[in-house]
Write an enzyme that holds these catalytic residues in place. Sequence first.
Site, PDB file in Angstrom:
ATOM      1  CG  HIS A 122      64.922   9.134  61.539  1.00 38.28           C
ATOM      2  ND1 HIS A 122      65.450  10.306  61.288  1.00 38.28           N
ATOM      3  CD2 HIS A 122      64.369   8.531  60.469  1.00 38.28           C
ATOM      4  CE1 HIS A 122      65.471  10.557  60.033  1.00 38.28           C
ATOM      5  NE2 HIS A 122      64.766   9.497  59.559  1.00 38.28           N
ATOM      6  CG  ASP A 158      68.124   7.521  55.032  1.00 38.66           C
ATOM      7  OD1 ASP A 158      67.859   6.532  54.920  1.00 38.66           O
ATOM      8  OD2 ASP A 158      67.356   8.506  55.012  1.00 38.66           O
ATOM      9  CG  HIS A 160      64.503  10.978  55.593  1.00 36.25           C
ATOM     10  ND1 HIS A 160      64.637   9.706  54.897  1.00 36.25           N
ATOM     11  CD2 HIS A 160      63.324  11.845  55.523  1.00 36.25           C
ATOM     12  CE1 HIS A 160      63.252   9.887  54.402  1.00 36.25           C
ATOM     13  NE2 HIS A 160      62.665  10.984  54.519  1.00 36.25           N
ATOM     14  CG  ASP A 245      65.735   7.483  52.190  1.00 34.35           C
ATOM     15  OD1 ASP A 245      67.183   7.458  51.845  1.00 34.35           O
ATOM     16  OD2 ASP A 245      65.193   7.357  53.141  1.00 34.35           O
TER      17      ASP A 245
HETATM   18 ZN   LIG Z   1      65.587   7.874  55.218  1.00 34.71          ZN
END
Ligand SMILES: [Zn+2]
Length: 335
Positions: A122, A158, A160, A245
């Site tokens: 991120h 991931d 996200h 995740d």
């Molecule tokens: Zn994540």
Amino acid sequence: MNFGYREVCLDHDTGPRHPESPDRLRAVRRALKDRHGVEYVAANDADTDLVRSVHDSDYIDEFRAFCDDGGGNWDADTVAVEATWSAALASAGTAVWAAEAALGGLDGRDTPFGLGRPPGHHAVEDDAMGFCFINNVAVAAQAALEREADRVAVFDWDVHHGNGTQDIFYDRGDVFYASIHEDGLYPGTGGIEETGAGDGEGTTLNVKYEPGADTTDYLAAIDDCIAPAIADYDPDLLLISAGFDAHEHDPISRMRVTTEGYGAMTQRMRTLADDCGAGLGFVLEGGYGLDTLADSITTVHEVFDGYEPVIADGEVDEDARTVLDELAAQGFGSK
Ligand SMILES: [Zn+2]
């Protein structure tokens, strides 16, 4: 596998109720303890000039000063202590090690996996966000390009979207970024229409799935879309932004990838890297169920030790198929 690991990564203390805790690495190390063929490598810190080659220099100064002053809340959920600076350089260093080791020929049972924290995907050029300060996989990709690679592909599984990695390379043709992520989750980016710009047009590939996508849907995205696109791109190095995740038992997502599913995705990536004649390295991102994180990484490791994951046949979800059809219409995937 060979795991890049540094004790200092445990010193990034996010407090008692933060999901991105040092216990994550402790759980992984405990699970790998009795496994055959596990080697640990203490990688060097990432070179700060290299870090500054993907991040804004003023931001890096600001981050360092923030830690030197004792840290605190950078934003609502991105927390630092004094040791976070050292941990972040070590974490980025393990990613650089994974990239350079893979490029240098470490493969098969010795395939490198950088087990660092804080995570990175991120972190954008000039800001920390989403638990991330330095974009580890971006620094690693840049290191590979400065060494001998002409093209690097990053596959981010991931749950996200890796907005930071995408942004850093969005207008560059020397890094291909592909991601599968859950619609509605942080940070909200990664629409399928985001495909790169300028020299990077066509080198960003986003599979944004509805909540509930399972192993079958993930494997379909890889088989029908991501693997063919990366094969076309023909990278010298394939890096996996490996968060866990999207696991069916992870506490912060609604995706339903199984532990075996991570094994199957690993097999796909190994085959893809072999087909491209590319090195293959893994870089840890998220994953917040301690047991599922540990079990999933153990399964990734076992695949390189000869384990064959068992995946039940399943139907690709209708919403997932629609996403893949739209990406095919944009020119991504098997024709
Ligand atoms: Zn994540």
